[in-house]
Design a protein around this motif. Sequence first.
Motif, PDB file in Angstrom:
ATOM      1  N   ALA A 116       0.865  -1.181   0.000  1.00 35.85           N
ATOM      2  CA  ALA A 116       0.000   0.000   0.000  1.00 35.85           C
ATOM      3  C   ALA A 116       0.897   1.226   0.000  1.00 35.85           C
ATOM      4  O   ALA A 116       1.818   1.325   0.817  1.00 35.85           O
ATOM      5  N   GLY A 117       0.636   2.159  -0.915  1.00 37.46           N
ATOM      6  CA  GLY A 117       1.480   3.337  -1.024  1.00 37.46           C
ATOM      7  C   GLY A 117       0.668   4.608  -1.100  1.00 37.46           C
ATOM      8  O   GLY A 117      -0.391   4.649  -1.731  1.00 37.46           O
ATOM      9  N   SER A 118       1.178   5.662  -0.454  1.00 28.97           N
ATOM     10  CA  SER A 118       0.491   6.957  -0.497  1.00 28.97           C
ATOM     11  C   SER A 118       0.923   7.720  -1.744  1.00 28.97           C
ATOM     12  O   SER A 118       1.288   8.901  -1.690  1.00 28.97           O
ATOM     13  N   ASP A 119       0.886   7.041  -2.850  1.00 30.55           N
ATOM     14  CA  ASP A 119       1.206   7.601  -4.153  1.00 30.55           C
ATOM     15  C   ASP A 119       0.418   6.800  -5.167  1.00 30.55           C
ATOM     16  O   ASP A 119       0.439   5.564  -5.139  1.00 30.55           O
ATOM     17  N   SER A 120      -0.265   7.475  -6.058  1.00 32.16           N
ATOM     18  CA  SER A 120      -1.175   6.774  -6.965  1.00 32.16           C
ATOM     19  C   SER A 120      -0.453   5.873  -7.955  1.00 32.16           C
ATOM     20  O   SER A 120      -1.082   5.004  -8.570  1.00 32.16           O
ATOM     21  N   HIS A 121       0.868   6.050  -8.122  1.00 30.49           N
ATOM     22  CA  HIS A 121       1.605   5.187  -9.055  1.00 30.49           C
ATOM     23  C   HIS A 121       2.242   3.978  -8.370  1.00 30.49           C
ATOM     24  O   HIS A 121       3.031   3.254  -8.987  1.00 30.49           O
ATOM     25  N   THR A 122       1.850   3.724  -7.126  1.00 39.39           N
ATOM     26  CA  THR A 122       2.295   2.530  -6.415  1.00 39.39           C
ATOM     27  C   THR A 122       2.047   1.246  -7.206  1.00 39.39           C
ATOM     28  O   THR A 122       2.847   0.299  -7.115  1.00 39.39           O
ATOM     29  N   PRO A 123       0.977   1.158  -8.036  1.00 40.60           N
ATOM     30  CA  PRO A 123       0.762  -0.065  -8.815  1.00 40.60           C
ATOM     31  C   PRO A 123       1.907  -0.455  -9.725  1.00 40.60           C
ATOM     32  O   PRO A 123       1.891  -1.577 -10.273  1.00 40.60           O
ATOM     33  N   ALA A 124       2.911   0.413  -9.895  1.00 38.86           N
ATOM     34  CA  ALA A 124       4.081   0.044 -10.700  1.00 38.86           C
ATOM     35  C   ALA A 124       4.709  -1.249 -10.215  1.00 38.86           C
ATOM     36  O   ALA A 124       5.261  -2.032 -10.998  1.00 38.86           O
ATOM     37  N   ALA A 125       4.629  -1.518  -8.897  1.00 42.15           N
ATOM     38  CA  ALA A 125       5.215  -2.742  -8.342  1.00 42.15           C
ATOM     39  C   ALA A 125       4.481  -3.992  -8.786  1.00 42.15           C
ATOM     40  O   ALA A 125       4.970  -5.108  -8.586  1.00 42.15           O
ATOM     41  N   GLY A 126       3.321  -3.827  -9.427  1.00 39.89           N
ATOM     42  CA  GLY A 126       2.646  -4.967 -10.028  1.00 39.89           C
ATOM     43  C   GLY A 126       3.484  -5.632 -11.107  1.00 39.89           C
ATOM     44  O   GLY A 126       3.226  -6.779 -11.479  1.00 39.89           O
ATOM     45  N   SER A 127       4.504  -4.931 -11.586  1.00 39.86           N
ATOM     46  CA  SER A 127       5.428  -5.499 -12.564  1.00 39.86           C
ATOM     47  C   SER A 127       6.179  -6.695 -12.014  1.00 39.86           C
ATOM     48  O   SER A 127       6.681  -7.527 -12.775  1.00 39.86           O
ATOM     49  N   LEU A 128       6.278  -6.795 -10.689  1.00 41.88           N
ATOM     50  CA  LEU A 128       6.969  -7.913 -10.041  1.00 41.88           C
ATOM     51  C   LEU A 128       6.004  -8.987  -9.553  1.00 41.88           C
ATOM     52  O   LEU A 128       6.417  -9.929  -8.880  1.00 41.88           O
TER      53      LEU A 128
END
Length: 651
Positions: A116-128
Amino acid sequence: MPENVARKVISAHLLDGRMEPGEEISIRIDQTLTQDATGTLVMQELEALHLDRIETELSVQYVDHNLLQADEKNAEDHEFLRSAALRYGLWFSKPGNGVSHPTHMQRFGVPGKTLAGSDSHTPAAGSLGMLAIGVGGLEVAMAIAGHPLYLRMPQIWGVELTGRLPEWCSAKDVILEMLRRHGVKGGLGRIIEYHGSGLATLTAMDRHVIANMGAELGATTSIFPADIAVRDFLQCEGREEDFVELLADDGADYDLHEHIDLSTIEPLIAKPSSPGNVVPVREVVGEDVSQVVIGSSANPGLRDFAIVAAMVSGRQTVPSVSFDVNPSSREILSDLTGMGATLELVMAGARIHQSGCMGCIGMGQAPATDKNSLRTMPRNFPGRSGTREDSVWLCSPETAAASALTGVITDPRNWAREVGMPYPKIEFPARAAINTAMLVAPLPEEEARGVELVKGPNISSLPELPRLPDRLEAPVLLVVGDDISTDEISPAGARALPFRSNIPKLAEFTFTQIDETYPARAEEVAKSTGHFIVGGDNYGQGSSREHAAITPRHLGLHAVIAKSFARIHWQNLANFGVLALEFENPDDYDTIRQGDVLILDGVREAIRSGARLTVFDVTRELEIPVHHRLSRRQVNDVLAGGLIPNLARQG
């Protein structure tokens, strides 16, 4: 029953609720990510929650947004964040170490974990193969304190990739194709899961580009399988032991289906001023360009910089173009330098900036008024660049480099033919230039308890949040249109960002990009009646910044009535006690005018019981039916004045 990757990760972390689309569920969070533009409030919220020590497996505080130290304000925030990380047991990534998303991927990302990240681009980690979700800061604070993350179970949108990208196209063109097809609302209520034979042609960092900008579709998150590409990435980062294979089962199904043949992709570009305003580059060639910026979390990989260096090697960008390069991490900058690519960029006229977000958040690199700026960034909302009348275009590194060399928007395929350049074949290091010197590890628990929080004069406390009144009778101070972004509610840029930890001062910037008179008008009625705001579709799209909820609340906002809300902002409003209402009949939006006085009576019992809500427009003598989508948990928060006041009353 065969399962897809998203459902596998959710089910492994499910604490409550049914995995049926639209149902509220709660999940356990393994890791959290905060950055300095949103993290200051998170740390203040941890203090308000009386946290002693983080309850997650790992939490990291990055400093990557407010890097410019034109005066003492940002430096004071950095000191506060460092002391809070030491006190509560977080890792601390020092200023200039790198943008949170690629740096987290390099050092901490683990397949199958939740983030969970307080930044809307946190989903970038979905790459892993992580389930990585951008949320408001208060929800991250709650996760750090060991509470579940609540969300509505999304639909799983399976996007099958086949084929191979043509030369002079890259991952940015793939996500721009998704935005071309579906716009900025196409992913609402959905997790995008990529699968298919085309994945074998995309590296983990290519996937990062696609997962990052899934946020611009409004998606809850994006996710890829953890396969050979992920294993290779972690091996390059010296973290082979963190690899866990995570694949969809044979025969796994999806709620929705999409197909992209990568071989049909062409260079694409998002015109001003929306990531969804996508056209082929060939349709806009010849437009003058005055600035090209390479970098950001949307194109953070080594290849994204190296391809640009190869294209400009031995050449000069045209004198009319400002050519700016923001390395996404110290590691990337070290590898670029080791490859000789940094020198190629410098010799071609590039200005090398700090490893951070920089121009993406309007912290420097503001373009000239009405001059075209091409950027490899994720967003081009009006004014986000730091220039009020900006003209920002989003494109791939290939398109950006070709345009920097010509001074006009250029299709890289045409440029390559004209100069006789084959598509570069770049040799990348087998092992990344790993350097953890700018990562500060958590202190032992006993030692951490002795750390005092360092609060400079610019760091305020959280404002008092009174409970929701039973009768609202107040004016409409603003009527805004569709797709209003949180950048337009609480602006980015070098003027406003240094006040992210000072809510009363930051409130002076609220909505000023739309109406400079709003803060003064809101303050005038704040202590008497408060006010309403009326919005169109997708109200609050974009950044996860909870400041866009808390500063209007500080100025007396009681309720927003809109056609629909973006996911994160809708939750942020509830967290800070603002009632989010939707029109039963969207056409009623056209009947309300700025200045109208609205009455909402018996509101507390009505939202508690789920009874029909009617807003009476006194000025026009109209009854307007509205509804809310709040869960019982969220209703209790709104009635109490917000999540923290509700917790305080329970305690």
